[in-house]
Design a protein around this motif. Structure first.
Motif, short mmCIF file in Angstrom:
data_model
loop_
_atom_site.label_atom_id
_atom_site.label_comp_id
_atom_site.label_asym_id
_atom_site.label_seq_id
_atom_site.Cartn_x
_atom_site.Cartn_y
_atom_site.Cartn_z
N ALA A 105 -7.07 0.18 0.20
CA ALA A 105 -5.85 -0.09 -0.57
C ALA A 105 -5.82 0.78 -1.82
CB ALA A 105 -5.79 -1.57 -0.95
N ALA A 106 -6.95 0.86 -2.52
CA ALA A 106 -7.03 1.66 -3.74
C ALA A 106 -6.76 3.12 -3.44
CB ALA A 106 -8.40 1.49 -4.40
N THR A 144 -3.58 5.09 -4.88
CA THR A 144 -3.81 6.23 -5.78
C THR A 144 -3.10 7.47 -5.25
OG1 THR A 144 -6.00 5.27 -6.06
CG2 THR A 144 -5.62 7.42 -7.06
N VAL A 145 -3.37 7.78 -3.98
CA VAL A 145 -2.76 8.97 -3.38
C VAL A 145 -1.24 8.86 -3.40
CG1 VAL A 145 -2.47 10.26 -1.24
CG2 VAL A 145 -4.75 9.50 -1.94
N VAL A 170 10.17 -0.42 -3.57
CA VAL A 170 10.34 -0.65 -2.12
C VAL A 170 9.12 -1.36 -1.51
CG1 VAL A 170 10.64 0.48 0.10
CG2 VAL A 170 12.04 1.16 -1.84
N PRO A 171 7.87 -0.90 -1.79
CA PRO A 171 6.74 -1.63 -1.21
C PRO A 171 6.69 -3.09 -1.66
CG PRO A 171 6.01 0.47 -2.09
CD PRO A 171 7.42 0.28 -2.54
N ALA A 172 6.96 -3.36 -2.93
CA ALA A 172 6.92 -4.74 -3.41
C ALA A 172 7.97 -5.59 -2.71
CB ALA A 172 7.13 -4.78 -4.93
N ALA A 173 9.18 -5.02 -2.57
CA ALA A 173 10.24 -5.78 -1.91
C ALA A 173 9.89 -6.02 -0.45
CB ALA A 173 11.56 -5.02 -2.03
N THR A 174 9.31 -5.02 0.19
CA THR A 174 8.89 -5.18 1.59
C THR A 174 7.88 -6.32 1.71
OG1 THR A 174 9.09 -2.80 1.76
CG2 THR A 174 8.06 -3.93 3.62
N VAL A 225 1.75 1.29 2.91
CA VAL A 225 0.48 0.96 3.56
C VAL A 225 -0.50 0.43 2.52
CG1 VAL A 225 -1.51 1.93 4.77
CG2 VAL A 225 0.80 2.61 5.44
N GLY A 226 -0.52 1.05 1.34
CA GLY A 226 -1.40 0.59 0.27
C GLY A 226 -1.10 -0.84 -0.14
N PHE A 227 0.19 -1.15 -0.28
CA PHE A 227 0.57 -2.52 -0.65
C PHE A 227 0.17 -3.52 0.43
CE2 PHE A 227 3.21 -3.43 -4.43
CZ PHE A 227 3.15 -2.20 -5.04
N VAL A 228 0.36 -3.13 1.70
CA VAL A 228 -0.01 -4.03 2.79
C VAL A 228 -1.51 -4.30 2.74
CG1 VAL A 228 -0.19 -4.27 5.29
CG2 VAL A 228 1.91 -3.38 4.28
#
Lengths: 242, 204, 218
Positions: free
Chosen positions: A27-28, A32-33, A59-63, A209-212
């Motif tokens: 996730a990190a 980061t990337v 967008v990731p947070a809303a997803t 993907v990071g948020f997931v």
């Protein structure tokens, strides 16, 4: 051996302990990337300027805000049908994360909305349905906190989650009926012509993907805490009886 | 006929009584004894189907069972007759004329239940058992707040009407009702600390 | 089932039943609105449909926690659960009794209060119709919420938190129908959707309510 064996609390504690660092590590790395790429190595949008870059958080947070609710719904169904304790506890563990994601989505949206639409908040269908989702999370979490018996709490919150899902979807359609909005269409979709262009798209996917992964890691960690809390409870009850 | 086989029951997710077994044949009663907290109420509620058993079988038709405790569903804003009539309607029975005499309620028929004394209210609650027409009664301390006369009245109804009509009663009580029934001491059935099946078992 | 309905109605009109409190609350909210927003007639006319709907929603909310709490305390609920009456039927009757004692009176007095808020003349029929179609859903959803919180000591506040978000679709379609009526637009769509929600609630929620009650009674 069946797949469900991993849902036994002891087994769950066993297999999650070594997995957890890898999940958080991945996730990190992704975040980061994705965020650095998104913030510093994408061009400014010709209309929105640099403000568009908040998309990598928004967008990731809303997803994840809606995704978390679906995960809770699935976990609730598993609890109702198969009565795996870990499933109910995972739903409980996920709720505050979903609440936070909803809040991040709303706040980043407000920050983005100010330069774009000239206002932090508008009663637009999308925004409004996220606000309603926020209320659903609050009610769900309050329900868990209010009930003392953990199994009854799991049962009741499961019913609430299922009925709530139906009403959440109804509300989504109702607010569309009530007000046509200014919010743009989905930023990511497979067939839409107007989704964001490739330069923005690639880091966005990495961020999602990071948020997931972050979500999965947090849920596992919080579920482990819930299991420990239940274990303490059980041991205390036993000590009282002895 | 009521046959209870190896019933284990739990309170708050913790097993309290394990493998309780007994038979009661038609027209007979059984008195449950045991110190406070042993699990008499839990057992009665489990047998009556109000909460699931952790194990074991209760061999009886569910539609014959009824549980009664001090919370007897009396509405204080309704009259005595209205209260009884309501429960009779729910169970699809008429209110038998004999009920008023049997529970000494004849003079109270039109009184609002909220104005009754504790003992009178209790008699009304017990009279409910006479209108629901259930064969197997699980009675949890039925005589709380009754005076000696009313206890005799209730024992008489139980013996002469309910049991004589082929009914069964399982009663948890601390006093002597004066009815001819065997007693079962629950102390030996106290659940062992290490018995499985509790709600928290998976976490230990 | 009818016996339960009649008993609940009788309890509601007897002393201490609280019948009429919801109506009085409705009246007070409507009277307070002009104090809050000012007496300009055109402004009141514009917000009247929404205010009337929100006020009736709050008035319905007020009596929800009584639906099961009293029966739970005196043991009636446990006895009902073991009676021949299916708990689903009991849930339905409870919702119906709540509607007859709150939703129906609210619907009847709403036009009179619409007058206080200078509701557009064209909107009265839509106000009546939308409340008639929508308030049963408020009662049914509320009954479900009441079943969720029945065993809790401070259930009242939680009940509001759980139920109010569930009221969103009903409120949107109900108020929209009146607003369209007031503007002389076609409100059929909103009314049909409102009716659909009510029908759906009555078809499905009694089962959820009964399941919830069983969990709480265990």
């Amino acid at each position: 051996m069946s797949f469900w064996e991993y849902a036994n609390p002891k087994k769950f504690m066993g297999w999650t302990a070594p997995v957890l660092p890898y999940v958080f590590g991945a996730a990190a790395l992704c975040l980061t990337v994705g965020l650095i790429w998104g913030f510093f190595f994408t061009p400014d949008d010709f209309r929105q300027g640099s403000t568009v870059k908040i998309i990598y958080l928004h967008v990731p947070a809303a997803t994840m805000a809606t995704g978390t609710w679906f995960m809770m719904l699935a976990a609730s169904l598993i609890w109702v049908v198969r009565r795996h304790h870990v499933s109910a506890l995972a739903a409980r563990a996920a709720a505050p994360i979903g609440l936070t994601m909803t809040l991040i989505g709303l706040l980043t949206g407000a920050i983005w909305g100010q330069p774009m639409w000239g206002t932090y908040w508008a009663w637009d269908p999308r925004l409004t349905s996220f606000l309603i989702l926020f209320l659903f999370y609050l009610g769900y979490i309050a329900m868990w906190e209010a009930i003392e018996d953990p199994d009854t709490a799991a049962d009741l919150t499961s019913v609430l989650c299922m009925v709530g899902s139906v009403f959440a979807i109804l509300s989504r359609y109702a607010v569309n009926f009530w007000n046509q909005g200014l919010h743009q269409g989905a930023s990511l979709s497979l067939d839409a012509e107007e989704h964001v262009s490739d330069v923005f798209w690639q880091p966005l996917v990495i961020c999602i993907v990071g948020f997931v992964l972050l979500f999965v890691g947090l849920v596992l960690m919080r579920t482990r805490t819930e299991i420990r809390a239940r274990r303490i409870r059980a041991l205390e009850a036993r000590a009282r009886r002895a | 006929m009521l046959r209870v086989t190896d019933v284990t029951c739990a309170r708050g997710g913790i097993p309290v009584l394990s493998e309780v077994s007994f038979d009661v044949t038609a027209s007979k009663a059984l008195i449950l004894r045991g110190p406070n907290g042993i699990g008499k109420t839990t057992l009665l509620r489990t047998l009556a189907g109000l909460q699931p058993a952790l194990g074991g079988d209760v061999d009886a038709d569910v539609d014959d069972l009824a549980y009664a405790s001090h919370a007897d569903g009396i509405k204080t804003a309704l009259s005595v007759t209205e209260n009884l009539k309501f429960w009779a309607d729910i169970y699809g029975n008429p209110v038998p004329d004999t009920i008023w005499e049997a529970f000494d309620l004849a003079d109270l028929q039109d009184r609002i239940a909220g104005t009754l004394s504790a003992g009178q209210k209790r008699r009304l609650g017990l009279a409910r058992l006479g209108v629901i027409g259930r064969k197997i009664l699980f009675l949890d301390e039925p005589t709380v707040s009754l005076d000696g006369f009313s206890v005799k009245l209730f024992a008489k109804w139980l013996q002469d009407t309910h049991l004589a009509g082929g009914g069964i009663a399982v009663i948890a009580t601390h006093i002597d009702l004066g009815i001819d029934a065997p007693e079962l001491d629950l102390t030996p059935f106290k659940a062992d600390l290490n018995i499985g099946g509790g709600a928290d078992e998976a976490f230990l | 089932m009818i016996a339960l309905l009649l008993r609940d109605l009788r309890l509601a009109v007897r002393a201490g039943g609280g019948f009429g409190l919801g109506l009085a609350f409705f009246l007070i909210v409507i009277i307070l609105v002009p104090f809050g927003v000012g007496p300009q007639v055109d402004l009141l006319t514009r917000i009247a449909p929404g205010i009337l709907w929100i006020a009736s929603l709050l008035a319905a909310l007020l009596s929800l926690d009584r639906i099961f709490a009293l029966d739970f305390e005196d043991g009636s609920l446990g006895l009902l659960a073991t009676s021949p009456l299916p708990l689903e039927g009991a849930a339905l009757m409870k919702a119906l009794a709540h509607w007859i004692t709150t939703g129906l009176p609210l619907t009847i007095v709403a036009p009179a209060l619409g007058f206080l808020l200078s509701l557009a003349p064209e909107a009265y029929s839509y106000l009546l119709l939308s409340l008639l179609l929508g308030t049963p859903a408020l009662s049914m959803i509320g009954t479900f919420g009441a079943a969720l919180t029945v065993g809790l000591r401070r259930g009242g506040l939680l009940l509001s938190l759980l139920v109010l978000p569930l009221y969103v679709p009903t409120l949107i379609f109900g108020a929209e129908a009146v607003r369209r009526g007031a503007d002389g637009l076609d409100a059929t769509g909103a009314l049909i959707l409102l009716g659909t929600i009510t029908a759906g609630c009555f078809a499905l929620l009694p089962f959820a309510t009964a399941a919830t009650l069983r969990m709480n009674l265990r």
